[in-house]
Design a protein around this motif. Structure first.
Motif, PDB file in Angstrom:
ATOM      1  N   PHE A 114      35.109  36.841  34.916  1.00  0.00           N
ATOM      2  CA  PHE A 114      36.259  37.737  35.016  1.00  0.00           C
ATOM      3  C   PHE A 114      36.627  38.310  33.647  1.00  0.00           C
ATOM      4  O   PHE A 114      36.873  39.508  33.508  1.00  0.00           O
ATOM      5  N   ASP A 115      36.642  37.456  32.627  1.00  0.00           N
ATOM      6  CA  ASP A 115      36.942  37.928  31.267  1.00  0.00           C
ATOM      7  C   ASP A 115      35.921  38.977  30.818  1.00  0.00           C
ATOM      8  O   ASP A 115      36.276  39.973  30.190  1.00  0.00           O
ATOM      9  N   TYR A 116      34.659  38.747  31.155  1.00  0.00           N
ATOM     10  CA  TYR A 116      33.605  39.709  30.814  1.00  0.00           C
ATOM     11  C   TYR A 116      33.818  41.027  31.563  1.00  0.00           C
ATOM     12  O   TYR A 116      33.699  42.112  30.982  1.00  0.00           O
ATOM     13  N   GLN A 117      34.156  40.948  32.848  1.00  0.00           N
ATOM     14  CA  GLN A 117      34.420  42.150  33.629  1.00  0.00           C
ATOM     15  C   GLN A 117      35.587  42.934  33.036  1.00  0.00           C
ATOM     16  O   GLN A 117      35.542  44.160  32.961  1.00  0.00           O
ATOM     17  N   GLN A 118      36.616  42.223  32.609  1.00  0.00           N
ATOM     18  CA  GLN A 118      37.757  42.905  31.991  1.00  0.00           C
ATOM     19  C   GLN A 118      37.367  43.548  30.671  1.00  0.00           C
ATOM     20  O   GLN A 118      37.811  44.653  30.359  1.00  0.00           O
ATOM     21  N   LYS A 119      36.540  42.859  29.903  1.00  0.00           N
ATOM     22  CA  LYS A 119      36.074  43.407  28.627  1.00  0.00           C
ATOM     23  C   LYS A 119      35.335  44.736  28.854  1.00  0.00           C
ATOM     24  O   LYS A 119      35.429  45.650  28.034  1.00  0.00           O
ATOM     25  N   LEU A 120      34.639  44.834  29.984  1.00  0.00           N
ATOM     26  CA  LEU A 120      33.927  46.068  30.335  1.00  0.00           C
ATOM     27  C   LEU A 120      34.841  47.080  31.021  1.00  0.00           C
ATOM     28  O   LEU A 120      34.393  48.140  31.438  1.00  0.00           O
ATOM     29  N   ASP A 121      36.124  46.749  31.131  1.00  0.00           N
ATOM     30  CA  ASP A 121      37.125  47.615  31.760  1.00  0.00           C
ATOM     31  C   ASP A 121      36.785  47.927  33.216  1.00  0.00           C
ATOM     32  O   ASP A 121      36.937  49.048  33.683  1.00  0.00           O
ATOM     33  N   LEU A 122      36.321  46.906  33.928  1.00  0.00           N
ATOM     34  CA  LEU A 122      35.977  47.063  35.343  1.00  0.00           C
ATOM     35  C   LEU A 122      37.202  46.793  36.205  1.00  0.00           C
ATOM     36  O   LEU A 122      38.082  46.014  35.818  1.00  0.00           O
ATOM     37  N   PRO A 123      37.283  47.403  37.374  1.00  0.00           N
ATOM     38  CA  PRO A 123      38.448  47.233  38.248  1.00  0.00           C
ATOM     39  C   PRO A 123      38.405  45.886  38.987  1.00  0.00           C
ATOM     40  O   PRO A 123      37.896  45.785  40.108  1.00  0.00           O
ATOM     41  N   VAL A 124      38.914  44.849  38.344  1.00  0.00           N
ATOM     42  CA  VAL A 124      38.939  43.504  38.924  1.00  0.00           C
ATOM     43  C   VAL A 124      40.346  42.928  38.827  1.00  0.00           C
ATOM     44  O   VAL A 124      41.131  43.331  37.967  1.00  0.00           O
ATOM     45  N   ARG A 125      40.616  41.988  39.721  1.00  0.00           N
ATOM     46  CA  ARG A 125      41.926  41.334  39.725  1.00  0.00           C
ATOM     47  C   ARG A 125      41.724  39.853  40.011  1.00  0.00           C
ATOM     48  O   ARG A 125      40.989  39.480  40.930  1.00  0.00           O
ATOM     49  N   TRP A 126      42.378  39.002  39.213  1.00  0.00           N
ATOM     50  CA  TRP A 126      42.333  37.548  39.412  1.00  0.00           C
ATOM     51  C   TRP A 126      43.314  37.184  40.516  1.00  0.00           C
ATOM     52  O   TRP A 126      44.455  37.659  40.527  1.00  0.00           O
ATOM     53  N   LEU A 127      42.868  36.333  41.439  1.00  0.00           N
ATOM     54  CA  LEU A 127      43.721  35.899  42.541  1.00  0.00           C
ATOM     55  C   LEU A 127      43.769  34.383  42.620  1.00  0.00           C
ATOM     56  O   LEU A 127      42.764  33.705  42.378  1.00  0.00           O
ATOM     57  N   SER A 128      44.921  33.864  42.999  1.00  0.00           N
ATOM     58  CA  SER A 128      45.013  32.441  43.322  1.00  0.00           C
ATOM     59  C   SER A 128      44.316  32.229  44.666  1.00  0.00           C
ATOM     60  O   SER A 128      44.024  33.193  45.392  1.00  0.00           O
ATOM     61  N   GLY A 129      44.084  30.982  45.024  1.00  0.00           N
ATOM     62  CA  GLY A 129      43.495  30.690  46.324  1.00  0.00           C
ATOM     63  C   GLY A 129      44.340  31.237  47.455  1.00  0.00           C
ATOM     64  O   GLY A 129      43.813  31.815  48.417  1.00  0.00           O
ATOM     65  N   ARG A 130      45.649  31.091  47.343  1.00  0.00           N
ATOM     66  CA  ARG A 130      46.548  31.593  48.387  1.00  0.00           C
ATOM     67  C   ARG A 130      46.478  33.113  48.493  1.00  0.00           C
ATOM     68  O   ARG A 130      46.442  33.666  49.591  1.00  0.00           O
ATOM     69  N   GLU A 131      46.435  33.804  47.358  1.00  0.00           N
ATOM     70  CA  GLU A 131      46.338  35.268  47.378  1.00  0.00           C
ATOM     71  C   GLU A 131      45.017  35.722  48.018  1.00  0.00           C
ATOM     72  O   GLU A 131      44.988  36.693  48.782  1.00  0.00           O
ATOM     73  N   ALA A 132      43.945  34.999  47.723  1.00  0.00           N
ATOM     74  CA  ALA A 132      42.649  35.333  48.311  1.00  0.00           C
ATOM     75  C   ALA A 132      42.681  35.137  49.831  1.00  0.00           C
ATOM     76  O   ALA A 132      42.168  35.961  50.585  1.00  0.00           O
ATOM     77  N   GLU A 134      45.325  35.328  51.725  1.00  0.00           N
ATOM     78  CA  GLU A 134      46.149  36.387  52.314  1.00  0.00           C
ATOM     79  C   GLU A 134      45.328  37.661  52.502  1.00  0.00           C
ATOM     80  O   GLU A 134      45.481  38.364  53.496  1.00  0.00           O
ATOM     81  N   LEU A 135      44.451  37.933  51.541  1.00  0.00           N
ATOM     82  CA  LEU A 135      43.598  39.108  51.617  1.00  0.00           C
ATOM     83  C   LEU A 135      42.504  38.928  52.676  1.00  0.00           C
ATOM     84  O   LEU A 135      42.157  39.869  53.390  1.00  0.00           O
ATOM     85  N   GLU A 136      41.970  37.715  52.773  1.00  0.00           N
ATOM     86  CA  GLU A 136      40.899  37.400  53.731  1.00  0.00           C
ATOM     87  C   GLU A 136      41.248  36.094  54.437  1.00  0.00           C
ATOM     88  O   GLU A 136      40.892  35.013  53.984  1.00  0.00           O
ATOM     89  N   PRO A 137      41.971  36.191  55.557  1.00  0.00           N
ATOM     90  CA  PRO A 137      42.471  34.996  56.250  1.00  0.00           C
ATOM     91  C   PRO A 137      41.395  34.013  56.723  1.00  0.00           C
ATOM     92  O   PRO A 137      41.692  32.833  56.924  1.00  0.00           O
ATOM     93  N   ALA A 138      40.156  34.448  56.868  1.00  0.00           N
ATOM     94  CA  ALA A 138      39.102  33.548  57.344  1.00  0.00           C
ATOM     95  C   ALA A 138      38.556  32.639  56.242  1.00  0.00           C
ATOM     96  O   ALA A 138      37.732  31.770  56.510  1.00  0.00           O
ATOM     97  N   LEU A 139      39.015  32.814  55.010  1.00  0.00           N
ATOM     98  CA  LEU A 139      38.539  31.964  53.911  1.00  0.00           C
ATOM     99  C   LEU A 139      38.986  30.527  54.106  1.00  0.00           C
ATOM    100  O   LEU A 139      40.058  30.245  54.647  1.00  0.00           O
ATOM    101  N   SER A 140      38.180  29.619  53.597  1.00  0.00           N
ATOM    102  CA  SER A 140      38.513  28.198  53.616  1.00  0.00           C
ATOM    103  C   SER A 140      39.790  27.939  52.813  1.00  0.00           C
ATOM    104  O   SER A 140      40.054  28.613  51.816  1.00  0.00           O
ATOM    105  N   HIS A 141      40.539  26.944  53.235  1.00  0.00           N
ATOM    106  CA  HIS A 141      41.733  26.550  52.478  1.00  0.00           C
ATOM    107  C   HIS A 141      41.354  25.831  51.190  1.00  0.00           C
ATOM    108  O   HIS A 141      42.225  25.507  50.380  1.00  0.00           O
ATOM    109  N   ASN A 142      40.051  25.580  50.996  1.00  0.00           N
ATOM    110  CA  ASN A 142      39.578  24.946  49.772  1.00  0.00           C
ATOM    111  C   ASN A 142      39.400  25.919  48.613  1.00  0.00           C
ATOM    112  O   ASN A 142      39.130  25.516  47.494  1.00  0.00           O
ATOM    113  N   VAL A 143      39.554  27.221  48.883  1.00  0.00           N
ATOM    114  CA  VAL A 143      39.424  28.218  47.809  1.00  0.00           C
ATOM    115  C   VAL A 143      40.586  28.031  46.850  1.00  0.00           C
ATOM    116  O   VAL A 143      41.739  27.995  47.254  1.00  0.00           O
ATOM    117  N   VAL A 144      40.245  27.894  45.561  1.00  0.00           N
ATOM    118  CA  VAL A 144      41.306  27.688  44.560  1.00  0.00           C
ATOM    119  C   VAL A 144      41.562  28.932  43.709  1.00  0.00           C
ATOM    120  O   VAL A 144      42.635  29.065  43.130  1.00  0.00           O
TER     121      VAL A 144
END
Length: 149
Positions: A114-132, A134-144
């Motif tokens: 992620f830090d490398y992607q940001q250094k390249l000024d790429l359109p990325v966003r860091w998400l918590s497991g809960r935010e991920a 919310e975006l994709e409800p089928a994800l495992s609850h183990n996503v951190v």
């Protein structure tokens, strides 16, 4: 070499081989396509034509990143032409993707990318497991944690 077609020989009937063959045929050029299995199968079936240069960026592969970004820029027009020609939808989607981590080691590696992607000024966003989730409800609850691109 009388009787031998002097067209283009394409080895591999995946997304790329079929696309090249289609474009050449549109120009009236003869094409022979060889595929050992089912056309559109194998890697094309698994990847489904996915173009994700931002999410799949690797360290020190800037030329590949630029090529992927340019391909992604051109792809919607290609899809539009293909759908108009065939009268069928290819199901193209452009809502982005997630790269997830399930534990601390994965999270550290994901943060480094992620830090490398940001250094390249790429359109990325860091998400918590809960935010991920919310975006994709089928994800495992183990996503951190996750990176959305």
């Amino acid at each position: 070499m009388d009787g031998i077609d002097k067209g283009t020989l394409i080895i591999g009937g995946g997304l790329i081989g079929l696309s090249i063959g289609w474009r050449l045929r549109l120009r009236g050029e003869p094409v022979t396509l060889l595929e050992r299995g089912e056309t559109g199968g194998a890697a094309s079936w698994a990847g489904a034509g996915m173009l994700a240069p931002v999410g799949e960026v690797h360290f020190q592969e800037d030329a590949n990143l630029r090529l992927g970004q340019e391909s992604l820029r051109l792809y919607p027009e290609f899809v539009k032409e293909l759908e108009a020609y065939t009268g069928q939808s290819v199901g193209y989607r452009s809502e982005g993707g997630l790269k997830i981590s399930l534990h601390a080691d994965d999270t550290a590696e994901l943060r480094h990318l992620f830090d490398y992607q940001q250094k390249l000024d790429l359109p990325v966003r860091w998400l918590s497991g809960r935010e991920a989730q919310e975006l994709e409800p089928a994800l495992s609850h183990n996503v951190v944690a996750a990176v959305y691109s």
